[in-house]
Design an enzyme around this catalytic site. Sequence first.
Site, PDB file in Angstrom:
ATOM      1  N   ASN A 163       0.837  -1.186   0.000  1.00  7.78           N
ATOM      2  CA  ASN A 163       0.000   0.000   0.000  1.00  7.78           C
ATOM      3  C   ASN A 163       0.874   1.239   0.000  1.00  7.78           C
ATOM      4  O   ASN A 163       1.960   1.264   0.566  1.00  7.78           O
ATOM      5  CB  ASN A 163      -1.003  -0.006   1.157  1.00  7.78           C
ATOM      6  N   ILE A 164       0.370   2.268  -0.681  1.00  8.47           N
ATOM      7  CA  ILE A 164       1.092   3.526  -0.827  1.00  8.47           C
ATOM      8  C   ILE A 164       0.103   4.638  -0.497  1.00  8.47           C
ATOM      9  O   ILE A 164      -0.851   4.863  -1.250  1.00  8.47           O
ATOM     10  CB  ILE A 164       1.641   3.687  -2.257  1.00  8.47           C
ATOM     11  N   GLU A 196      -3.148  -4.864  -2.728  1.00  7.57           N
ATOM     12  CA  GLU A 196      -3.764  -5.809  -3.656  1.00  7.57           C
ATOM     13  C   GLU A 196      -3.933  -5.188  -5.034  1.00  7.57           C
ATOM     14  O   GLU A 196      -3.636  -5.815  -6.057  1.00  7.57           O
ATOM     15  CB  GLU A 196      -5.135  -6.263  -3.126  1.00  7.57           C
ATOM     16  N   CYS A 247     -10.706  -3.278  -3.342  1.00 12.88           N
ATOM     17  CA  CYS A 247      -9.813  -4.334  -3.836  1.00 12.88           C
ATOM     18  C   CYS A 247     -10.612  -5.574  -4.229  1.00 12.88           C
ATOM     19  O   CYS A 247     -10.306  -6.225  -5.238  1.00 12.88           O
ATOM     20  CB  CYS A 247      -8.765  -4.679  -2.782  1.00 12.88           C
TER      21      CYS A 247
END
Length: 144
Positions: free
Chosen positions: A42-43, A55, A93
């Site tokens: 994750n960013i 994901e 996601c």
Amino acid sequence: MTDRELIAVAFDAMRRAYTPYSHHQVGAALLTRSGKVYAGCNIENAAFSPTVCAERTAFFKAVYDGERAFDKIAVVGGLDGIVTDYFSPCGVCRQVMSEFCEDDFSVIIAKSEDDYLVKTLNDLLSCRFSPQHLVDNPQNNNIC
């Protein structure tokens, strides 16, 4: 690739997360049917809505490389990279998975390489909106 091996890749990806705001680091490892593995983390972004989950990062990397058939994904996550519980994919996601995967697509949610659950996409997102709903077909009225 075994579930344990895929989970190990997800843990490595988690360590690469950029999470200065929530401190919840998430890693994902997506196995394609061709045998390739795409890792994602994750960013975060200060505006939050541009934040991208692990994901989706894995899926988008794979799609960019031309992959369209997927076998399973492993997901791990925790506060400051410390995994204490199962970390399930968010709704966005799950919807992205729905675009590319069948009902029986495996989602591995892990605390460790030895402690994990395996769910199907249908378990996580039953009666979902999918590309089939966009086809002009009267039989699509009751996909569930």
